[in-house]
Scaffold this motif. Sequence first.
Motif, mmCIF file in Angstrom:
data_model
loop_
_atom_site.group_PDB
_atom_site.id
_atom_site.type_symbol
_atom_site.label_atom_id
_atom_site.label_comp_id
_atom_site.label_asym_id
_atom_site.label_seq_id
_atom_site.Cartn_x
_atom_site.Cartn_y
_atom_site.Cartn_z
ATOM 1 N N ARG A 1 0.717 -0.508 -0.004
ATOM 2 C CA ARG A 1 -0.044 -0.105 0.164
ATOM 3 C C ARG A 1 1.458 1.365 0.641
ATOM 4 N N GLY A 2 1.958 1.338 0.570
ATOM 5 C CA GLY A 2 3.256 2.066 0.077
ATOM 6 C C GLY A 2 3.374 2.961 1.296
ATOM 7 N N GLU A 3 2.747 2.436 2.691
ATOM 8 C CA GLU A 3 2.352 2.450 3.997
ATOM 9 C C GLU A 3 3.934 2.270 4.238
ATOM 10 N N ASP A 4 4.386 3.009 5.337
ATOM 11 C CA ASP A 4 5.562 2.984 6.428
ATOM 12 C C ASP A 4 5.524 1.764 7.245
ATOM 13 N N PRO A 5 6.002 0.842 6.763
ATOM 14 C CA PRO A 5 6.080 -0.469 7.324
ATOM 15 C C PRO A 5 7.150 -0.453 9.841
ATOM 16 N N ALA A 6 7.620 0.315 9.701
ATOM 17 C CA ALA A 6 8.448 0.462 10.361
ATOM 18 C C ALA A 6 8.084 0.245 11.768
ATOM 19 N N HIS A 7 7.385 0.164 11.990
ATOM 20 C CA HIS A 7 6.358 -0.248 12.968
ATOM 21 C C HIS A 7 6.239 -1.727 13.931
ATOM 22 N N ALA A 8 5.376 -1.647 12.543
ATOM 23 C CA ALA A 8 5.118 -3.512 11.903
ATOM 24 C C ALA A 8 6.766 -4.252 12.183
ATOM 25 N N ASN A 9 7.344 -3.581 11.681
ATOM 26 C CA ASN A 9 9.574 -4.132 11.587
ATOM 27 C C ASN A 9 10.027 -4.091 13.086
ATOM 28 N N ALA A 10 9.030 -2.972 13.593
ATOM 29 C CA ALA A 10 9.569 -3.000 15.186
ATOM 30 C C ALA A 10 9.042 -4.085 16.122
ATOM 31 N N ILE A 11 7.705 -4.344 15.024
ATOM 32 C CA ILE A 11 7.012 -5.346 16.610
ATOM 33 C C ILE A 11 7.636 -6.968 15.540
ATOM 34 N N TYR A 12 8.664 -6.824 14.602
ATOM 35 C CA TYR A 12 8.854 -8.471 14.375
ATOM 36 C C TYR A 12 10.412 -8.468 14.621
ATOM 37 N N ARG A 13 10.913 -7.354 14.842
ATOM 38 C CA ARG A 13 12.172 -7.497 15.768
ATOM 39 C C ARG A 13 12.462 -7.782 16.872
ATOM 40 N N SER A 14 10.774 -7.454 17.688
ATOM 41 C CA SER A 14 11.450 -7.297 19.489
ATOM 42 C C SER A 14 10.713 -8.585 19.237
ATOM 43 N N ALA A 15 10.220 -9.833 18.308
ATOM 44 C CA ALA A 15 9.287 -10.468 18.470
ATOM 45 C C ALA A 15 10.569 -11.557 18.591
ATOM 46 N N GLN A 16 11.387 -11.669 17.540
ATOM 47 C CA GLN A 16 12.935 -11.757 17.427
ATOM 48 C C GLN A 16 13.623 -12.283 18.094
ATOM 49 N N ARG A 17 13.858 -11.128 18.685
ATOM 50 C CA ARG A 17 14.745 -10.669 20.203
ATOM 51 C C ARG A 17 14.399 -11.638 21.729
ATOM 52 N N ALA A 18 12.719 -11.529 21.495
ATOM 53 C CA ALA A 18 12.446 -12.863 22.585
ATOM 54 C C ALA A 18 12.805 -13.972 21.936
ATOM 55 N N LYS A 19 12.920 -14.738 20.211
ATOM 56 C CA LYS A 19 12.893 -15.777 19.858
ATOM 57 C C LYS A 19 14.364 -15.920 20.152
ATOM 58 N N SER A 20 14.982 -15.073 20.233
ATOM 59 C CA SER A 20 16.524 -15.818 20.457
ATOM 60 C C SER A 20 16.734 -15.883 22.269
ATOM 61 N N LEU A 21 16.109 -15.298 22.992
ATOM 62 C CA LEU A 21 16.153 -15.273 24.037
ATOM 63 C C LEU A 21 15.704 -15.995 24.938
ATOM 64 N N VAL A 22 14.438 -16.798 23.866
ATOM 65 C CA VAL A 22 13.822 -18.294 24.305
ATOM 66 C C VAL A 22 14.977 -19.292 23.899
ATOM 67 N N SER A 23 15.716 -19.823 22.256
ATOM 68 C CA SER A 23 16.921 -20.486 22.821
ATOM 69 C C SER A 23 17.745 -20.397 23.113
ATOM 70 N N LYS A 24 17.790 -19.516 24.067
ATOM 71 C CA LYS A 24 19.159 -19.450 25.084
ATOM 72 C C LYS A 24 17.912 -20.540 26.136
ATOM 73 N N ILE A 25 17.237 -20.275 26.766
ATOM 74 C CA ILE A 25 16.863 -21.292 27.603
ATOM 75 C C ILE A 25 16.583 -22.526 27.345
ATOM 76 N N LEU A 26 16.281 -22.659 26.198
ATOM 77 C CA LEU A 26 16.155 -24.450 25.674
ATOM 78 C C LEU A 26 17.055 -24.691 25.527
ATOM 79 N N LEU A 27 18.334 -23.852 25.474
ATOM 80 C CA LEU A 27 19.916 -24.284 25.136
ATOM 81 C C LEU A 27 20.366 -24.471 27.106
ATOM 82 N N PHE A 28 20.000 -24.350 27.465
ATOM 83 C CA PHE A 28 20.427 -23.921 29.410
ATOM 84 C C PHE A 28 19.691 -25.198 29.564
#
Length: 518
Positions: free
Chosen positions: A315-342
């Motif tokens: 639609r030609g709109e700025d996806p910055a807010h959606a990208n921020a949600i995606y990056r935060s979720a990825q960091r959370a997933k990385s944290l979950v990976s550490k928990i699983l490794l532990f």
Amino acid sequence: MMDSPKTKAQLAAENQALRDLLDMLPVSVIVYEEDGSSSFANKLSISEVGIGADKFGSQKYYVAGTDKLYPLWKSPRDLALAGLSQYVDDLEIELVNGDRLPLEAWSAPLQTDGNGKVMQAVVVASSIAEKKAAETALRESNLRLSEIIDIAQDAIVSVDENHIVTLFNNGAERVFGYKEDEVVGQPLEILLPEFLHSDHHRLVKEFGDSEINSRVMSTRGELSGIRKNGEQFPAEVSISKVTVGGKAIFTAFLQDISTRKRAEARQTALEQKLYQTQKMETVGRLAGGIAHELNNMLSPILGYAEILMLQLKKRGEDPAHANAIYRSAQRAKSLVSKILLFSRRGPSEHMSVDLVQLLQELVEFTRLTQPKNITLNLTCASETAPILGSSIQIYQVMSDLCINAQQAILDSGNIEIAIDILELENHKCGVGERLSGKFVRVTVSDDGCGMDKRTAERIFEPFYTTREVGEGSGLGLSAVFGIVENHKGGINVSTVLGKGSSFEIYLPFFEGESKGRL
């Protein structure tokens, strides 16, 4: 002038009275004539020897305890007839039945002529059978006591009032390493470390001055002893006091408890390790369960965030807010990976991994992202260092150790990574079992702030961090713990507060081709 019959009767009565008196004596009395024959022997002599008085002088005398006959000049009879008054105590007389009777005898001339020649002599003898039996019993008792003391497992050491050693048994020889003749006659201080000397004198004096009765044991306690080779050791000791001839004798009964102390230390270490393992397993199970639940929630968030970004772009709109949600979720997933490794519940495929190649790539990437005030160096003692494991998990271990080192450096400093290969034999690690065999060792050292003892003891606990809230999850080193243990390796940590820390990671060497990639 001829003696009157009354005088003769009187003399006869007096002689008889004398004989009666001699017969009542508890000793043997024998009178010998000039020719060596016996003219008189009282009743005790005859009854003990079992022979008539007229034949008493022909008895054989022996050196006590031997078959050696006394020389004529040395027998009590011949000593007396030779005009000598003498006491003999090493004497035995042969009885009629063949037995021997131990005697002590006193010999003396009884009557001499005008020229000094002995006409009669007397020997007074007394049986010392009971005395000999008592001496034998005492000797045997002392021998038995000596044997008991020497076979005792405890070290037994006696000292006099001046702290001079008077007894040192075989047990003491085993414990202290000295021979008996090296210690008896020496001051007790040679068996005690120097720091105990003054206390020892004070305590012994207090014990000696106390009103505790002889042979009453004091409370068993612990002290340190010192062996001949200078080695100190812990000992359990009890002390007794007995007074002999007005002088106190102190006896210490001592057990070397070095082995027991080592066993207690091992038991304590095992109990602490079991407690730590149980705690980690409990937290790991909890963390694993939470991680899987978070993964279930994060998956739709990531999916919807991706869809939202695509729609906004179309639609030609700025996806910055959606990208921020995606990056935060990825960091959370990385944290979950550490928990699983532990928690060691995350899936991993083990293959041959070359740690030299992995660390070279890690260092190259880390140098691009780390602060400019930190220098990172890699030293490899071998061109390759293969292990069998998960390249992703091992990379995670090395990355977390580098991040931990960076955070420990407050201003500027150095991080040194070294890798070598070595053979271990029952090597003790702070984390992991004792290691034996061929291992790859990776050492990550920094010259940062270091840690105190309390912090160092807790660094592998999950969610434990010294960082401010929001700066650290406390899962980095917990994941390192879980991964290394899952790879059957070990970890050693050394640290000095204000000077830096060093982590040694041991991983089993793998004889195979290195094919692992990041």
